[in-house]
Structures are given as C-alpha cells and as structure tokens.
Enzyme design. Structure first.
Site, PDB file in Angstrom:
ATOM      1  N   ASP A 210      45.056  40.032  42.957  1.00 43.09           N
ATOM      2  CA  ASP A 210      44.147  39.447  43.949  1.00 43.09           C
ATOM      3  C   ASP A 210      43.080  40.447  44.381  1.00 43.09           C
ATOM      4  O   ASP A 210      41.961  40.065  44.744  1.00 43.09           O
ATOM      5  CB  ASP A 210      44.929  38.976  45.180  1.00 43.09           C
ATOM      6  CG  ASP A 210      45.793  37.757  44.891  1.00 43.09           C
ATOM      7  OD1 ASP A 210      45.527  37.071  43.885  1.00 43.09           O
ATOM      8  OD2 ASP A 210      46.741  37.502  45.669  1.00 43.09           O
ATOM      9  N   GLU A 211      43.439  41.731  44.329  1.00 43.91           N
ATOM     10  CA  GLU A 211      42.512  42.781  44.754  1.00 43.91           C
ATOM     11  C   GLU A 211      41.893  43.512  43.560  1.00 43.91           C
ATOM     12  O   GLU A 211      41.389  44.619  43.690  1.00 43.91           O
ATOM     13  CB  GLU A 211      43.247  43.752  45.683  1.00 43.91           C
ATOM     14  CG  GLU A 211      43.723  43.066  46.964  1.00 43.91           C
ATOM     15  CD  GLU A 211      44.565  43.974  47.852  1.00 43.91           C
ATOM     16  OE1 GLU A 211      44.696  45.170  47.530  1.00 43.91           O
ATOM     17  OE2 GLU A 211      45.079  43.483  48.879  1.00 43.91           O
TER      18      GLU A 211
END
Length: 292
Positions: A210-211
């Site tokens: 997600d990052e």
C-alpha cells in the site's frame, strides 16, 4: 619432461567434473526445440528452484549454471551457480553475460602451473581476466541490491526517497527455521502456531505494498519459493505474482502462472558425456511443483 595423458590433465584441471551439458536456450539455438507451444518454451529445462529470474544454461553432476535477470529485459544477466540441494540450494555469482565464466568456475581460482602448457596463451589470459572480474561483479551486485533473501543474491528494486523496499523483521536464519518447521512438522498445533507468524509477515507485506515498498513482498516470495516446500506454493505464487505486477515485471508473472499451472510435477533430463572408455550419466530432476 614428464608426459601427462589427456585424462590426467582433464581430471587435474576440472577435478570432480563428470559431465557438463549445455541446455535451455542452447537447445533452441541448436534447433533441437521446435515446439510452437509458448508454455513449453518458458518452462523448458526449468528446475524446481528456478525462480522466474533464472534461466538454466548448463547442468553438471554438482549443480547447474543459470542466467539471472532481475528484470525481464535485462541485457547483461549475471551467471550464477546453483548446487543440487532440494531445499534452499546454495547460490553464488560466478560471472556475467559470457558463458566462458562457467569454464573458469569449473577450473577454480588457480590453473595448476604444470598444466598451463596444454592451454593457449590467449585462453590462459582470458581465464585470469574472468576469475579476477568475478570479485568486482559480486561487489557491484551488493551495492545494487537490498535485503537478505535465502538465495543470497539480494533483491533488486528501484528505491526513490526511501520508498521501494522495507526489510523483513525476522532474521534470515530464524525465518528459514520457521519455514522448515511449518512445512515439515506433523504436530498440527505447532504448525498453526508457527504459521501465524508467517501470516503476520504477509500482513506487513500488504501494508508495504500500500505504501509502494514492493520489494518486501518480492523478497519473502523468493524465500518461500526457494524453500521448495509444496506447502508454501500457493502462498509463494500469490506473493510473487503481485510483486512482479507491481514492479512491472509481467513476463515473470507469466512464467510463474505457467509453472504452477502444469499438470505434471516431475520432468527428468538425462545428461551424458563420453570420456575415453567411460560413459558418465547424471540424472537431474526437474521437479516442477504444483499447488497442493
């Protein structure tokens, strides 16, 4: 002057070598592989622990040599030696691009002085140059990669402003013990307890993705695949497929898809070489694994 027979020279120089057979892409170049099925091209001469980054070039009694490409379009692949261990095989860099590095590796770090007269001056100079280059290639590799995957090759990802990779929290040795225990224990309580730790790592990978720290999933996917334990095949497939797609390495995802989609899980290749009055035969299993 002492006279040496050719068999004595070959044994002294190449030590325990019993056979060496070029395979993989060389079969295609030699016109031996005419099947139009793309799946067979992608999986031809692929070992159980051949990651999509790997392409087998040659096999012999103590292991195999592979091209290693971090990205499908890499123009200067490394040449890596992999031993015959079924689980967590040892993997070392022995050169790059030119298959002559395989010969230099088989000879070793030193060509016995008493046999040098049997080789041309150009061959010896080339051998010296290649053995010296290996240290530089390995040093450069360490600077270009991150992580401590089981195969020892590191993980190659583009890192910009500290984004692209985050390390696994578990130490390499402990992680290997954990994976082995989950895959081999017959105690279901122990399996579930240890498996929960692996699921924690996967949860961390989801946050990392997600990052945009895609390298974390790539590293752990490599580790599970490299273990060659069928218990982890589905997990390795999902992690690696996701990582390859996020890193724009779709060709590797395609190889993985074909690999785990096979309906047969064992290929056998027989390699042989004749020397004088002896015939040496080595059988190298291509155990192409299926999800359980």
């Amino acid at each position: 002057m002492k006279v040496y027979g050719i068999r004595t020279i070959m044994y002294a120089v190449y030590k325990d070598l019993k056979c060496l057979r070029l395979c993989g892409v060389f079969d295609y170049l030699a016109g031996h592989f005419k099947d139009a099925d793309m799946e067979k091209y992608l999986l031809h001469d692929r070992f159980a622990t051949d990651l999509p980054e790997m392409q087998t070039l040659a096999v012999y009694n103590n292991g195999r040599y592979v091209y290693w490409r971090d990205e499908p379009n890499a123009e200067k692949p490394l040449i890596v030696h992999v031993d015959n261990a079924e689980h967590f095989p040892k993997c070392i860099i022995i050169g790059a691009v030119d298959p002559f590095y395989m010969i230099a590796h088989l000879v070793g770090n030193t060509l016995p002085a008493k046999y040098r007269s049997f080789f041309s001056k150009d061959w010896i100079e080339r051998y010296k140059m290649y053995t010296a280059d290996v240290k530089m290639i390995i040093k450069s590799r360490k600077k270009e990669t991150v992580g401590l995957p089981f195969h020892g090759m590191g993980i190659y990802v583009h890192i910009v402003n500290d984004v692209g990779y985050r390390p696994l929290q578990e130490r390499t040795g402990k992680l290997k013990e954990l994976i082995n225990l989950v895959a081999t224990t017959s105690n279901e309580d122990v399996k579930q307890e240890k498996l929960s730790k692996i699921m924690e790592i996967i949860s961390c990978i989801q946050f990392a993705n997600d990052e945009r720290d895609f390298g974390m999933g790539l590293e752990f996917g490599h580790d599970l695949f490299w273990s060659n334990h069928g218990f982890f095949d589905k997990m390795a497939e999902k992690l690696l497929t996701m990582a390859y797609k996020l890193l724009n390495r779709e060709a590797f995802a395609r190889i993985l898809e074909d690999l785990f989609g096979l309906t047969s899980n064992v290929y056998t290749m027989v390699t042989s070489v004749s020397a004088a009055h002896h015939q040496f035969v080595v059988r190298a299993p291509f155990m192409l694994r299926l999800p359980p």
